[in-house]
Design a protein around this motif. Structure first.
Motif, PDB file in Angstrom:
ATOM      1  N   SER A 107       0.990  -1.226   0.225  1.00 26.49           N
ATOM      2  CA  SER A 107      -0.055   0.000  -0.074  1.00 26.49           C
ATOM      3  C   SER A 107       0.567   1.269   0.114  1.00 26.49           C
ATOM      4  CB  SER A 107      -0.793   0.246   1.182  1.00 26.49           C
ATOM      5  OG  SER A 107      -1.644   1.176   1.336  1.00 26.49           O
ATOM      6  N   TYR A 108       1.854   1.275   0.822  1.00 28.02           N
ATOM      7  CA  TYR A 108       2.836   2.093   0.884  1.00 28.02           C
ATOM      8  C   TYR A 108       3.382   2.526  -0.494  1.00 28.02           C
ATOM      9  CZ  TYR A 108       6.434   5.689   2.551  1.00 28.02           C
ATOM     10  OH  TYR A 108       7.235   6.754   2.372  1.00 28.02           O
ATOM     11  N   ILE A 109       3.761   1.539  -1.089  1.00 33.69           N
ATOM     12  CA  ILE A 109       4.589   1.544  -2.474  1.00 33.69           C
ATOM     13  C   ILE A 109       3.518   2.044  -3.579  1.00 33.69           C
ATOM     14  CG2 ILE A 109       5.549   0.314  -4.368  1.00 33.69           C
ATOM     15  CD1 ILE A 109       6.883  -1.791  -2.138  1.00 33.69           C
ATOM     16  N   ASP A 110       2.292   1.715  -3.416  1.00 40.45           N
ATOM     17  CA  ASP A 110       1.209   2.333  -4.671  1.00 40.45           C
ATOM     18  C   ASP A 110       1.213   3.668  -4.318  1.00 40.45           C
ATOM     19  OD1 ASP A 110       1.132  -0.301  -5.285  1.00 40.45           O
ATOM     20  OD2 ASP A 110      -0.815  -1.031  -3.987  1.00 40.45           O
TER      21      ASP A 110
ATOM     22  N   GLY B 143      16.941  -2.172   1.152  1.00 38.24           N
ATOM     23  CA  GLY B 143      15.898  -1.739   1.921  1.00 38.24           C
ATOM     24  C   GLY B 143      15.067  -2.651   2.063  1.00 38.24           C
ATOM     25  N   THR B 144      14.138  -2.885   3.455  1.00 37.61           N
ATOM     26  CA  THR B 144      13.088  -3.625   3.516  1.00 37.61           C
ATOM     27  C   THR B 144      11.876  -2.776   4.312  1.00 37.61           C
ATOM     28  OG1 THR B 144      12.188  -5.868   4.161  1.00 37.61           O
ATOM     29  CG2 THR B 144      14.027  -4.902   5.497  1.00 37.61           C
ATOM     30  N   ILE B 145      10.739  -3.029   3.853  1.00 37.11           N
ATOM     31  CA  ILE B 145       9.727  -2.357   4.476  1.00 37.11           C
ATOM     32  C   ILE B 145       8.932  -3.195   5.470  1.00 37.11           C
ATOM     33  CG2 ILE B 145       7.537  -1.064   4.385  1.00 37.11           C
ATOM     34  CD1 ILE B 145       8.517  -0.011   1.596  1.00 37.11           C
ATOM     35  N   LEU B 146       8.731  -3.002   6.805  1.00 38.40           N
ATOM     36  CA  LEU B 146       8.096  -4.041   7.501  1.00 38.40           C
ATOM     37  C   LEU B 146       7.394  -3.333   8.609  1.00 38.40           C
ATOM     38  CD1 LEU B 146      10.851  -3.496   9.406  1.00 38.40           C
ATOM     39  CD2 LEU B 146      11.342  -6.020   8.768  1.00 38.40           C
ATOM     40  N   LEU B 147       6.378  -4.074   9.354  1.00 42.91           N
ATOM     41  CA  LEU B 147       5.675  -3.575  10.535  1.00 42.91           C
ATOM     42  C   LEU B 147       6.742  -3.826  11.946  1.00 42.91           C
ATOM     43  CD1 LEU B 147       2.184  -5.493  10.058  1.00 42.91           C
ATOM     44  CD2 LEU B 147       3.169  -3.547   8.509  1.00 42.91           C
ATOM     45  N   GLU B 148       6.713  -2.611  12.419  1.00 42.50           N
ATOM     46  CA  GLU B 148       7.791  -2.553  13.495  1.00 42.50           C
ATOM     47  C   GLU B 148       7.509  -3.653  14.591  1.00 42.50           C
ATOM     48  OE1 GLU B 148      10.139   0.975  15.612  1.00 42.50           O
ATOM     49  OE2 GLU B 148       7.927   1.446  15.556  1.00 42.50           O
ATOM     50  N   PHE B 149       6.166  -3.753  14.927  1.00 39.82           N
ATOM     51  CA  PHE B 149       5.799  -4.850  15.698  1.00 39.82           C
ATOM     52  C   PHE B 149       6.388  -6.203  15.394  1.00 39.82           C
ATOM     53  CE2 PHE B 149       1.720  -5.119  13.761  1.00 39.82           C
ATOM     54  CZ  PHE B 149       1.475  -6.148  13.641  1.00 39.82           C
ATOM     55  N   LEU B 150       6.121  -6.500  14.306  1.00 35.85           N
ATOM     56  CA  LEU B 150       6.743  -7.798  13.751  1.00 35.85           C
ATOM     57  C   LEU B 150       8.179  -7.927  13.880  1.00 35.85           C
ATOM     58  CD1 LEU B 150       4.559  -8.862  10.652  1.00 35.85           C
ATOM     59  CD2 LEU B 150       4.462  -9.725  12.828  1.00 35.85           C
ATOM     60  N   LEU B 151       8.923  -6.855  13.819  1.00 32.54           N
ATOM     61  CA  LEU B 151      10.280  -7.038  13.868  1.00 32.54           C
ATOM     62  C   LEU B 151      10.695  -7.002  15.196  1.00 32.54           C
ATOM     63  CD1 LEU B 151      13.238  -6.484  12.550  1.00 32.54           C
ATOM     64  CD2 LEU B 151      12.884  -3.995  13.106  1.00 32.54           C
ATOM     65  N   SER B 152      10.006  -6.260  16.114  1.00 26.62           N
ATOM     66  CA  SER B 152      10.121  -6.352  17.598  1.00 26.62           C
ATOM     67  C   SER B 152       9.900  -7.789  18.203  1.00 26.62           C
ATOM     68  CB  SER B 152       9.558  -5.389  18.282  1.00 26.62           C
ATOM     69  OG  SER B 152       9.850  -4.157  17.741  1.00 26.62           O
TER      70      SER B 152
ATOM     71  N   LYS C 158      17.234   3.161  10.411  1.00 26.42           N
ATOM     72  CA  LYS C 158      15.655   2.508  10.510  1.00 26.42           C
ATOM     73  C   LYS C 158      14.932   4.010  10.285  1.00 26.42           C
ATOM     74  CE  LYS C 158      13.376   1.459  14.396  1.00 26.42           C
ATOM     75  NZ  LYS C 158      13.037   0.593  15.572  1.00 26.42           N
ATOM     76  N   GLN C 159      14.046   4.040   9.485  1.00 26.62           N
ATOM     77  CA  GLN C 159      13.254   5.359   9.183  1.00 26.62           C
ATOM     78  C   GLN C 159      11.725   4.862   9.384  1.00 26.62           C
ATOM     79  OE1 GLN C 159      13.838   6.812   5.156  1.00 26.62           O
ATOM     80  NE2 GLN C 159      12.120   7.961   5.192  1.00 26.62           N
ATOM     81  N   VAL C 160      10.919   5.460  10.198  1.00 25.34           N
ATOM     82  CA  VAL C 160       9.536   5.406  10.040  1.00 25.34           C
ATOM     83  C   VAL C 160       8.720   6.107   9.008  1.00 25.34           C
ATOM     84  CG1 VAL C 160       7.388   5.849  11.368  1.00 25.34           C
ATOM     85  CG2 VAL C 160       9.526   5.357  12.786  1.00 25.34           C
ATOM     86  N   LEU C 161       8.171   5.116   8.167  1.00 18.50           N
ATOM     87  CA  LEU C 161       7.762   5.803   7.177  1.00 18.50           C
ATOM     88  C   LEU C 161       6.315   6.423   7.323  1.00 18.50           C
ATOM     89  CD1 LEU C 161       8.364   3.080   4.523  1.00 18.50           C
ATOM     90  CD2 LEU C 161       9.505   4.998   4.683  1.00 18.50           C
ATOM     91  N   MET C 162       5.468   5.634   8.311  1.00 21.00           N
ATOM     92  CA  MET C 162       4.024   6.417   8.612  1.00 21.00           C
ATOM     93  C   MET C 162       3.652   5.302   9.607  1.00 21.00           C
ATOM     94  SD  MET C 162       1.765   5.175   5.355  1.00 21.00           S
ATOM     95  CE  MET C 162       0.333   6.178   5.817  1.00 21.00           C
ATOM     96  N   PRO C 163       2.994   6.382  10.505  1.00 22.56           N
ATOM     97  CA  PRO C 163       2.009   5.566  11.567  1.00 22.56           C
ATOM     98  C   PRO C 163       0.648   4.772  10.721  1.00 22.56           C
ATOM     99  CG  PRO C 163       1.523   7.948  11.773  1.00 22.56           C
ATOM    100  CD  PRO C 163       2.533   7.773  10.630  1.00 22.56           C
ATOM    101  N   MET C 164       0.335   3.785  11.289  1.00 25.06           N
ATOM    102  CA  MET C 164      -0.786   2.939  10.688  1.00 25.06           C
ATOM    103  C   MET C 164      -1.777   2.501  11.706  1.00 25.06           C
ATOM    104  SD  MET C 164       0.706   1.207   7.713  1.00 25.06           S
ATOM    105  CE  MET C 164      -0.362   1.573   6.361  1.00 25.06           C
TER     106      MET C 164
END
Length: 207
Positions: free
Chosen positions: A106-109, A137-146, A159-165
């Motif tokens: 969705s972010y890429i779109d 690079g890789t885009i992921l959900l921060e909580f899955l990484l943690s 690490k860069q926060v792209l957006m809150p969701m």
């Protein structure tokens, strides 16, 4: 009501508890079944499953038979891990994303990307590609990484926060009639402190 079992995270356990409570209040019992996560959205859209326990708001763009229950279950960040510290998202030549979580796609779109996008099945594959420098690079959900890779050394990357969701509950359109009831119950569970109790139970405040 039948839903697929999500990846086991504190967020998923919280959502399962909360959604079970909400459905019980309106006279429904929910069953969580093991189901191929890669195909869960398609199955829910086709009515094989009764919906999705938690997904980002705009999955309805690609899965129009899924209707959102307008109560945010929890907040999370979509993050970009990069091999280079100075380069920006639009400068990267390759990205790895997880195919079964629509947030990255969705972010890429919405933020066009000219490089290669490699879709993989899980966070482990994403991190392997990044560590081996097969992607920039890789885009992921921060909580899955943690939760899935708490020992992963993030200091080697930028690490860069792209957006809150936010995550929402979805039901198949055949259950449209129960959405107002579910919304009302979820808001009640929020107001009476149940939601905060469950978030504390699963330590979600730290995410």
């Amino acid at each position: 009501m039948i839903f697929n079992r999500p990846a086991d995270t504190p967020q998923a356990r919280y959502v399962i508890d909360l959604i079970k409570m909400a459905y019980k209040e309106i006279g429904y019992e929910i069953h969580i079944i093991d189901f191929n996560h890669q195909n869960a959205l398609v199955a829910a859209n086709q009515g094989v499953l009764d919906g999705q326990l938690g997904r980002i708001a705009n999955v309805k763009d690609d899965y129009p038979n899924l209707l959102k229950v307008d109560y945010p279950l929890f907040d999370f960040n979509l993050v970009l891990l990069k091999n280079c510290r100075q380069c920006q998202y639009e400068d990267l030549k390759s990205l790895a994303i997880q195919s079964s979580y629509p947030a990255a796609q969705s972010y890429i779109d919405n933020h066009p990307f000219d490089g290669d996008v490699i879709k993989v099945r899980n966070v482990t594959a994403q991190l392997n590609l990044l560590t081996q420098k097969r992607v920039e690079g890789t885009i992921l959900l921060e909580f899955l990484l943690s939760t899935k890779h708490p020992g992963f050394d993030q200091t080697a990357f930028h690490k860069q926060v792209l957006m809150p969701m936010q995550s929402f509950h979805f039901v198949h359109k055949r259950h449209k009639a129960i959405i107002p009831q579910l919304t009302k119950v979820l808001k009640k569970l929020d107001e009476n402190g149940t939601v905060q109790f469950l978030k504390s139970k699963y330590s979600l405040s730290k995410f």
